[in-house]
Write an enzyme that holds these catalytic residues in place. Structure first.
Site, PDB file in Angstrom:
ATOM      1  N   LYS A  52     -25.997 -35.354  -6.228  1.00  0.00           N
ATOM      2  CA  LYS A  52     -26.132 -36.641  -5.531  1.00  0.00           C
ATOM      3  C   LYS A  52     -26.934 -37.615  -6.381  1.00  0.00           C
ATOM      4  O   LYS A  52     -26.553 -38.779  -6.554  1.00  0.00           O
ATOM      5  CB  LYS A  52     -26.797 -36.436  -4.156  1.00  0.00           C
ATOM      6  N   GLN A  96     -31.852 -33.198   2.836  1.00  0.00           N
ATOM      7  CA  GLN A  96     -30.867 -32.136   2.635  1.00  0.00           C
ATOM      8  C   GLN A  96     -31.066 -31.031   3.676  1.00  0.00           C
ATOM      9  O   GLN A  96     -32.182 -30.549   3.880  1.00  0.00           O
ATOM     10  CB  GLN A  96     -30.985 -31.585   1.203  1.00  0.00           C
ATOM     11  N   ASP A 119     -26.338 -40.245   6.053  1.00  0.00           N
ATOM     12  CA  ASP A 119     -25.587 -39.057   6.479  1.00  0.00           C
ATOM     13  C   ASP A 119     -24.821 -39.331   7.776  1.00  0.00           C
ATOM     14  O   ASP A 119     -23.923 -38.559   8.128  1.00  0.00           O
ATOM     15  CB  ASP A 119     -26.566 -37.903   6.753  1.00  0.00           C
TER      16      ASP A 119
HETATM   17  N1  GUN Z   1     -26.048 -29.806   3.954  1.00  0.00           N
HETATM   18  C1  GUN Z   1     -24.731 -29.523   3.908  1.00  0.00           C
HETATM   19  N2  GUN Z   1     -24.003 -30.651   4.039  1.00  0.00           N
HETATM   20  C2  GUN Z   1     -24.880 -31.670   4.164  1.00  0.00           C
HETATM   21  C3  GUN Z   1     -24.735 -33.071   4.331  1.00  0.00           C
HETATM   22  O1  GUN Z   1     -23.635 -33.638   4.391  1.00  0.00           O
HETATM   23  N3  GUN Z   1     -25.888 -33.778   4.407  1.00  0.00           N
HETATM   24  C4  GUN Z   1     -27.105 -33.198   4.361  1.00  0.00           C
HETATM   25  N4  GUN Z   1     -28.171 -33.976   4.480  1.00  0.00           N
HETATM   26  N5  GUN Z   1     -27.276 -31.898   4.230  1.00  0.00           N
HETATM   27  C5  GUN Z   1     -26.167 -31.136   4.132  1.00  0.00           C
END
Ligand code: GUN
Length: 293
Positions: A52, A96, A119
């Site tokens: 990311k 995350q 998100d």
């Molecule tokens: N963990 C797995 N997928 C995601 C996601 O799309 N966003 C976040 N913040 N954590 C995750």
């Protein structure tokens, strides 16, 4: 059979964002910024967060990774989020998941102001999605819609069957496809762990979205001829022949299912790359909304 190339579509979306950011730079505007907060040292999470951050930098956005100790208290984490809520350098905040067990994920998600919730997990954003308002949509579901759109796959009046009801994928993708909008307007069925005969439903799917996190769960006999299959699974399975000792497999038995369908997403290279592209899209969108652009 047409292989849906998520890597290629994600690349197109990212290039488009990169151009928009370079235009902001030329006009000497402040740039979009994303802070990613990671708690502890879950190896998969580390990989995702690095990807990311790297992508932000490639596109010309500001990126910060806030690596926090796995033992951090919930209270301190909430204080850190609040600091970024107020920090004008960051238009997006991503924590995350999963978080260590002693931290309440719901509290953390609710602490992020909805305007920075790239998100799309905050209850306000979830609510706006459900009632059909434009908002920050969850990245993986939104990426799936973009893939269907790019491959000119009609959704209006078609039967979409989603397997899995997570807050990250199953529920939001069902809600997005249910909207009374172009590239949605589908008839949506959601199957889950309490569905006794899943294949009864999956066999009826014009578009099947597999998002339950079970390696190769969807087999050939569960899929209708010429269906479109979207595989959201990213399961690590042991593989002594692989360099890392594991490989990633989807929720779909690709080798056999792919022989029968009109379109299918591979794993890796299908939905996965779209998640990051849409995160960049959401960060730019949060920035544009903040600056009334
Ligand atoms: N963990 C797995 N997928 C995601 C996601 O799309 N966003 C976040 N913040 N954590 C995750």
């Amino acid at each position: 059979m047409i292989l849906i190339d998520g890597k290629k579509v994600a690349e197109e979306i990212k290039q488009n964002i990169k151009i928009q950011i370079s235009e902001l730079k030329e006009e000497n505007n402040k740039l979009p910024g994303l802070v990613t907060i990671i708690v502890g040292d879950n190896p998969a999470s580390q990989v995702y967060v690095n990807m990311k951050s790297k992508t932000c930098i490639e596109l010309g956005m500001n990126s910060k990774v806030e690596q926090l100790d796995g033992n951090i208290s919930e209270e301190v984490l909430l204080t850190i989020i609040d600091k970024y809520n107020k920090d004008e350098n960051f238009h997006g905040i991503l924590v995350q998941l999963p978080l260590p067990k002693h931290i309440d994920e719901d509290k953390v998600i609710e602490k992020i102001i909805p305007e920075k919730d790239v998100d799309g997990f905050h209850p306000i954003n979830v609510g706006n999605l459900v009632i059909g308002k434009d908002t920050l949509f969850p990245c993986t579901p939104y990426g799936i819609l973009k893939l269907l759109e790019k491959y000119h796959i009609e959704t209006k009046g078609r039967h979409v069957v989603v397997v899995g009801r997570s807050n990250i994928v199953g529920k939001p993708v069902a809600n997005l496809l249910l909207q009374k909008k172009d590239n949605a307007n589908a008839i949506v069925t959601v199957c889950h762990s309490a569905t006794s005969d899943i294949s009864k439903y999956t066999k009826q799917a014009d578009i099947l979205i597999a998002a339950m996190g079970k390696p190769k769960f969807i087999t050939e006999n569960m899929v209708k001829e010429n269906a479109v299959v979207v595989d959201v699974g990213t399961n690590r399975v042991d593989d002594p022949t692989a360099k890392k000792g594991y490989r990633i497999v989807g929720d779909v038995d690709f080798d056999n299912v792919s022989k029968k369908v009109s379109h299918i997403t591979p794993v890796p290279g299908g939905v996965g790359p779209m998640t990051i592209a849409m995160l960049m899209y959401n960060t730019l969108k949060a920035y544009q909304r903040k600056n009334n652009l």
